[in-house]
Design a protein around this motif. Structure first.
Motif, PDB file in Angstrom:
ATOM      1  N   GLN A 156       0.722  -1.366  -0.013  1.00 37.04           N
ATOM      2  CA  GLN A 156      -0.204   0.184  -0.138  1.00 37.04           C
ATOM      3  C   GLN A 156       0.822   1.156   0.010  1.00 37.04           C
ATOM      4  OE1 GLN A 156      -2.484   0.222   3.245  1.00 37.04           O
ATOM      5  NE2 GLN A 156      -0.967   0.960   4.652  1.00 37.04           N
ATOM      6  N   GLY A 157       2.255   1.135  -0.191  1.00 32.12           N
ATOM      7  CA  GLY A 157       2.885   2.439  -0.421  1.00 32.12           C
ATOM      8  C   GLY A 157       3.511   2.664   1.051  1.00 32.12           C
ATOM      9  N   THR A 158       3.265   2.105   2.268  1.00 35.48           N
ATOM     10  CA  THR A 158       3.818   2.714   3.514  1.00 35.48           C
ATOM     11  C   THR A 158       4.654   1.562   4.274  1.00 35.48           C
ATOM     12  OG1 THR A 158       1.922   1.705   4.683  1.00 35.48           O
ATOM     13  CG2 THR A 158       1.683   3.743   3.796  1.00 35.48           C
ATOM     14  N   PRO A 159       5.747   1.299   3.543  1.00 36.20           N
ATOM     15  CA  PRO A 159       6.657   0.189   4.250  1.00 36.20           C
ATOM     16  C   PRO A 159       7.027   0.470   5.707  1.00 36.20           C
ATOM     17  CG  PRO A 159       7.830   1.514   2.440  1.00 36.20           C
ATOM     18  CD  PRO A 159       6.407   1.945   2.458  1.00 36.20           C
ATOM     19  N   ALA A 160       7.020  -0.462   6.227  1.00 35.75           N
ATOM     20  CA  ALA A 160       7.708  -0.329   7.585  1.00 35.75           C
ATOM     21  C   ALA A 160       9.127   0.106   7.806  1.00 35.75           C
ATOM     22  CB  ALA A 160       7.609  -1.422   8.619  1.00 35.75           C
ATOM     23  N   ALA A 161       9.603   0.812   8.488  1.00 36.82           N
ATOM     24  CA  ALA A 161      11.020   1.249   8.641  1.00 36.82           C
ATOM     25  C   ALA A 161      11.677   0.316   9.602  1.00 36.82           C
ATOM     26  CB  ALA A 161      11.113   2.750   9.333  1.00 36.82           C
ATOM     27  N   MET A 162      11.056  -0.430  10.409  1.00 39.29           N
ATOM     28  CA  MET A 162      11.484  -1.147  11.547  1.00 39.29           C
ATOM     29  C   MET A 162      10.735  -2.255  11.871  1.00 39.29           C
ATOM     30  SD  MET A 162      13.644  -0.285  14.985  1.00 39.29           S
ATOM     31  CE  MET A 162      14.517   1.071  14.104  1.00 39.29           C
ATOM     32  N   ALA A 163      11.150  -3.469  12.327  1.00 32.24           N
ATOM     33  CA  ALA A 163      10.173  -4.569  12.565  1.00 32.24           C
ATOM     34  C   ALA A 163      10.798  -5.020  14.053  1.00 32.24           C
ATOM     35  CB  ALA A 163       9.840  -5.588  11.652  1.00 32.24           C
ATOM     36  N   GLN A 164      10.120  -5.271  15.082  1.00 33.57           N
ATOM     37  CA  GLN A 164      10.369  -6.030  16.255  1.00 33.57           C
ATOM     38  C   GLN A 164      10.151  -7.571  15.928  1.00 33.57           C
ATOM     39  OE1 GLN A 164       9.486  -2.747  19.536  1.00 33.57           O
ATOM     40  NE2 GLN A 164       9.000  -5.009  20.086  1.00 33.57           N
ATOM     41  N   ILE A 165      11.061  -8.402  16.168  1.00 32.65           N
ATOM     42  CA  ILE A 165      10.606  -9.790  15.952  1.00 32.65           C
ATOM     43  C   ILE A 165      10.580 -10.439  17.332  1.00 32.65           C
ATOM     44  CG2 ILE A 165      11.187 -12.030  14.982  1.00 32.65           C
ATOM     45  CD1 ILE A 165      10.914  -9.925  12.947  1.00 32.65           C
ATOM     46  N   GLY A 166       9.126 -10.223  17.846  1.00 35.17           N
ATOM     47  CA  GLY A 166       8.984 -10.509  19.233  1.00 35.17           C
ATOM     48  C   GLY A 166       8.937  -9.354  20.251  1.00 35.17           C
ATOM     49  N   ASN A 167       8.085  -9.438  21.203  1.00 40.72           N
ATOM     50  CA  ASN A 167       8.167  -8.405  22.319  1.00 40.72           C
ATOM     51  C   ASN A 167       8.608  -8.740  23.525  1.00 40.72           C
ATOM     52  OD1 ASN A 167       6.595  -5.734  22.726  1.00 40.72           O
ATOM     53  ND2 ASN A 167       5.734  -6.981  24.438  1.00 40.72           N
ATOM     54  N   GLU A 168       9.316  -8.134  24.000  1.00 40.01           N
ATOM     55  CA  GLU A 168      10.131  -8.317  25.443  1.00 40.01           C
ATOM     56  C   GLU A 168      10.231  -9.947  25.695  1.00 40.01           C
ATOM     57  OE1 GLU A 168       8.510  -4.563  27.895  1.00 40.01           O
ATOM     58  OE2 GLU A 168       7.419  -6.322  28.337  1.00 40.01           O
ATOM     59  N   ILE A 169      11.260 -10.434  24.918  1.00 43.53           N
ATOM     60  CA  ILE A 169      11.414 -11.841  24.726  1.00 43.53           C
ATOM     61  C   ILE A 169      12.547 -12.138  25.606  1.00 43.53           C
ATOM     62  CG2 ILE A 169      10.200 -12.129  22.468  1.00 43.53           C
ATOM     63  CD1 ILE A 169      12.767 -11.871  20.922  1.00 43.53           C
ATOM     64  N   ASN A 170      12.963 -11.622  26.674  1.00 53.05           N
ATOM     65  CA  ASN A 170      13.565 -12.158  27.843  1.00 53.05           C
ATOM     66  C   ASN A 170      13.844 -13.759  27.806  1.00 53.05           C
ATOM     67  OD1 ASN A 170      13.002  -9.525  28.207  1.00 53.05           O
ATOM     68  ND2 ASN A 170      13.351  -9.637  30.282  1.00 53.05           N
ATOM     69  N   GLY A 171      12.621 -14.248  27.869  1.00 56.32           N
ATOM     70  CA  GLY A 171      12.288 -15.548  28.424  1.00 56.32           C
ATOM     71  C   GLY A 171      11.956 -16.229  27.039  1.00 56.32           C
ATOM     72  N   GLY A 172      12.168 -15.822  25.675  1.00 52.09           N
ATOM     73  CA  GLY A 172      11.733 -16.311  24.782  1.00 52.09           C
ATOM     74  C   GLY A 172      10.381 -15.951  24.066  1.00 52.09           C
ATOM     75  N   MET A 173       9.889 -16.685  23.002  1.00 55.31           N
ATOM     76  CA  MET A 173       8.717 -16.465  22.581  1.00 55.31           C
ATOM     77  C   MET A 173       7.879 -17.775  22.262  1.00 55.31           C
ATOM     78  SD  MET A 173       9.683 -14.908  18.999  1.00 55.31           S
ATOM     79  CE  MET A 173      10.045 -15.647  17.634  1.00 55.31           C
ATOM     80  N   LEU A 174       6.655 -17.645  22.094  1.00 53.72           N
ATOM     81  CA  LEU A 174       5.976 -18.868  21.480  1.00 53.72           C
ATOM     82  C   LEU A 174       6.016 -20.151  22.440  1.00 53.72           C
ATOM     83  CD1 LEU A 174       6.701 -18.280  17.812  1.00 53.72           C
ATOM     84  CD2 LEU A 174       4.244 -18.323  18.810  1.00 53.72           C
ATOM     85  N   TRP A 175       5.998 -19.955  23.798  1.00 54.23           N
ATOM     86  CA  TRP A 175       5.979 -20.994  24.819  1.00 54.23           C
ATOM     87  C   TRP A 175       4.963 -22.117  24.543  1.00 54.23           C
ATOM     88  CZ3 TRP A 175       6.113 -17.419  29.878  1.00 54.23           C
ATOM     89  CH2 TRP A 175       7.297 -16.710  29.958  1.00 54.23           C
ATOM     90  N   PRO A 176       5.604 -23.286  24.774  1.00 51.80           N
ATOM     91  CA  PRO A 176       6.828 -23.922  25.431  1.00 51.80           C
ATOM     92  C   PRO A 176       8.062 -24.096  24.267  1.00 51.80           C
ATOM     93  CG  PRO A 176       5.440 -25.698  25.049  1.00 51.80           C
ATOM     94  CD  PRO A 176       4.774 -24.494  24.541  1.00 51.80           C
ATOM     95  N   ASP A 177       7.783 -23.768  23.124  1.00 54.50           N
ATOM     96  CA  ASP A 177       8.559 -24.245  21.759  1.00 54.50           C
ATOM     97  C   ASP A 177       9.700 -23.271  21.850  1.00 54.50           C
ATOM     98  OD1 ASP A 177       5.765 -25.050  21.196  1.00 54.50           O
ATOM     99  OD2 ASP A 177       6.731 -26.158  19.542  1.00 54.50           O
ATOM    100  N   GLY A 178       9.537 -22.225  22.108  1.00 54.15           N
ATOM    101  CA  GLY A 178      10.718 -21.046  21.872  1.00 54.15           C
ATOM    102  C   GLY A 178      11.098 -20.479  23.328  1.00 54.15           C
ATOM    103  N   ARG A 179      10.886 -21.154  24.531  1.00 53.42           N
ATOM    104  CA  ARG A 179      11.587 -20.825  25.677  1.00 53.42           C
ATOM    105  C   ARG A 179      12.966 -20.515  25.653  1.00 53.42           C
ATOM    106  NH1 ARG A 179       8.795 -20.630  30.388  1.00 53.42           N
ATOM    107  NH2 ARG A 179       6.814 -21.333  30.383  1.00 53.42           N
ATOM    108  N   GLY A 187      16.228 -19.687  18.264  1.00 56.16           N
ATOM    109  CA  GLY A 187      16.767 -19.285  17.432  1.00 56.16           C
ATOM    110  C   GLY A 187      16.368 -19.329  15.954  1.00 56.16           C
ATOM    111  N   ARG A 188      15.651 -20.625  15.642  1.00 54.57           N
ATOM    112  CA  ARG A 188      15.047 -21.025  14.441  1.00 54.57           C
ATOM    113  C   ARG A 188      13.861 -20.068  14.337  1.00 54.57           C
ATOM    114  NH1 ARG A 188      16.830 -26.160  15.912  1.00 54.57           N
ATOM    115  NH2 ARG A 188      14.672 -26.659  16.675  1.00 54.57           N
ATOM    116  N   LEU A 189      12.962 -19.773  15.188  1.00 52.12           N
ATOM    117  CA  LEU A 189      11.736 -19.322  15.190  1.00 52.12           C
ATOM    118  C   LEU A 189      12.216 -17.521  15.057  1.00 52.12           C
ATOM    119  CD1 LEU A 189       9.717 -20.607  18.271  1.00 52.12           C
ATOM    120  CD2 LEU A 189       9.254 -20.623  15.815  1.00 52.12           C
ATOM    121  N   LEU A 190      13.030 -17.066  15.563  1.00 48.86           N
ATOM    122  CA  LEU A 190      13.579 -15.883  15.327  1.00 48.86           C
ATOM    123  C   LEU A 190      14.022 -15.622  14.010  1.00 48.86           C
ATOM    124  CD1 LEU A 190      15.710 -15.174  18.813  1.00 48.86           C
ATOM    125  CD2 LEU A 190      13.270 -13.929  18.034  1.00 48.86           C
ATOM    126  N   THR A 191      14.935 -16.449  13.736  1.00 46.57           N
ATOM    127  CA  THR A 191      15.312 -16.421  12.298  1.00 46.57           C
ATOM    128  C   THR A 191      14.177 -16.634  10.933  1.00 46.57           C
ATOM    129  OG1 THR A 191      17.443 -17.379  12.612  1.00 46.57           O
ATOM    130  CG2 THR A 191      16.756 -17.487  10.423  1.00 46.57           C
TER     131      THR A 191
END
Length: 370
Positions: A156-179, A187-191
């Protein structure tokens, strides 16, 4: 951001030189310049749909995005939930808000939670539709979801300048797989998210975000592990709330150290400060202390001085590595139906005393803190 639990792990010794003590900015002092002066406006679409009104300091009604942009904001941060129970924080709202931001000359940071609701150090719940996926299928779901949002913005002509891959992921993401206890899978999920972002939106900056602003050992432990898994990124993004995450000295040391250690730009992706202690609605506030940070009262002037102080810290990161600061949810005012719990339309707001609009909906001094 909603619930906080910091995951601490031992890190290697810090390499940054000791920093001079950081004093709170007081009086008429202005914040030092930074490149990103950001506001997280994720709550705005739902707030407006529920009747929220926003006003300039003089009482004139206006568009909250424009009011904050005229105060100096040049970036909008927007969180994405996969299948939100309240129908917000999805692709339609992201596309619409990005158009509003671009029309005002602002850029966007897209904050992927990879959840149907809040993701933070205390909860990283897989979306309901992804609950029974195999590891490989979960990685593909992360890829597809990330690609879909960012490709839609680009198309739509409004490309994002930056993307966060996860939010406050000190303990990982998508638990329990990505703890954090399973770094190869994390690492595979982040990649998968990083690959999708770069494929959908060439040139986008990739941020990895922890709620570890004042915790150097925890930050170093986490990024050492991410790099060991081959995760690619451009920006180290940290939450820093002065009533949770240490002192400004702690933040300065951590930003200086990790920017030098990893050769990356650094960003305070979330901060805020209260301008009063009571609630406008019936729901109790998260922060009610009269001085959440010692020496800084919960009054409009205290809120202003906090933003000037934390921005000055970021501006002092050597080699121009300090990108800037995002204020978290400055337009999340107390409006019936726009509470903290997306599963409960009757829930209240625990944050309106940290908005940048007062209880008469007028912009506060910190709305022009830059």
């Amino acid at each position: 951001m909603m619930r906080r639990r910091t995951i601490l792990r031992a890190g290697t010794a810090a390499i940054a030189a000791p920093v001079a003590s950081v004093a709170l900015t007081t009086g008429a002092a202005q914040a030092a310049p930074v490149r990103i002066q950001g506001v997280d406006l994720s709550s705005v679409p739902k707030g407006e749909a529920r009747g929220a009104v926003f006003r300039y300091a003089n009482g004139t009604a206006g568009d909250p995005v424009r009011i904050l942009q005229e105060g100096g904001a040049n970036y909008v941060r927007l969180k994405v939930w996969v299948n939100s129970p309240d129908g917000y924080h999805g692709k339609p709202q992201i596309l619409a808000m990005a158009r509003r931001a671009q029309a005002l000359g602002m850029r966007t940071l897209i904050d992927f939670h990879y959840s149907d609701s809040w993701a933070d150090p205390g909860q990283q719940t897989k979306p309901a539709a992804w609950q029974n996926l195999s590891s490989g299928a979960l990685e593909q779901a992360v890829y597809n979801h990330t690609y879909d949002i960012l490709d839609g913005l680009r198309a739509q002509g409004t490309p994002a300048a930056m993307a966060q891959i996860g939010n406050e992921i000190n303990g990982g993401m998508l638990w329990p797989d990505g703890r954090y206890t399973n770094w190869p899978q994390l690492g595979r999920l982040l990649t998968a998210g990083v690959r999708a972002a770069r494929a959908a939106s060439p040139g986008i900056q990739i941020a990895l975000h922890l709620a570890e602003g004042g915790n150097n050992a925890g930050t170093v432990w986490w990024f050492d592990n991410a790099l060991a898994q081959g995760v690619s990124f451009d920006v180290i993004a940290l939450s820093f709330y002065g009533y949770w995450h240490g002192t400004l000295d702690d933040l300065q040391f951590n930003l200086n150290d990790v920017s030098a250690r990893y050769g990356k730009d650094v960003l305070v992706a979330e901060t805020a400060y209260p301008f009063r202690t009571d609630s406008k609605d019936s729901h109790p506030q998260i922060i009610t202390a009269r001085e959440p940070v010692a020496g800084l009262p919960a009054i409009p002037e205290g809120q202003l001085q906090w933003m000037r102080s934390i921005t000055t810290v970021v501006s002092r990161v050597p080699n121009n590595r300090g990108l800037g600061v995002f204020y978290w949810e400055p337009a999340w005012t107390a409006v019936p139906g726009n509470g903290w719990d997306p599963y409960d339309p009757n829930s209240g707001n625990a944050w309106e005393n940290q908005a940048l609009f007062d209880y008469d909906n007028r912009a506060l001094p910190a709305a022009t803190w830059r």
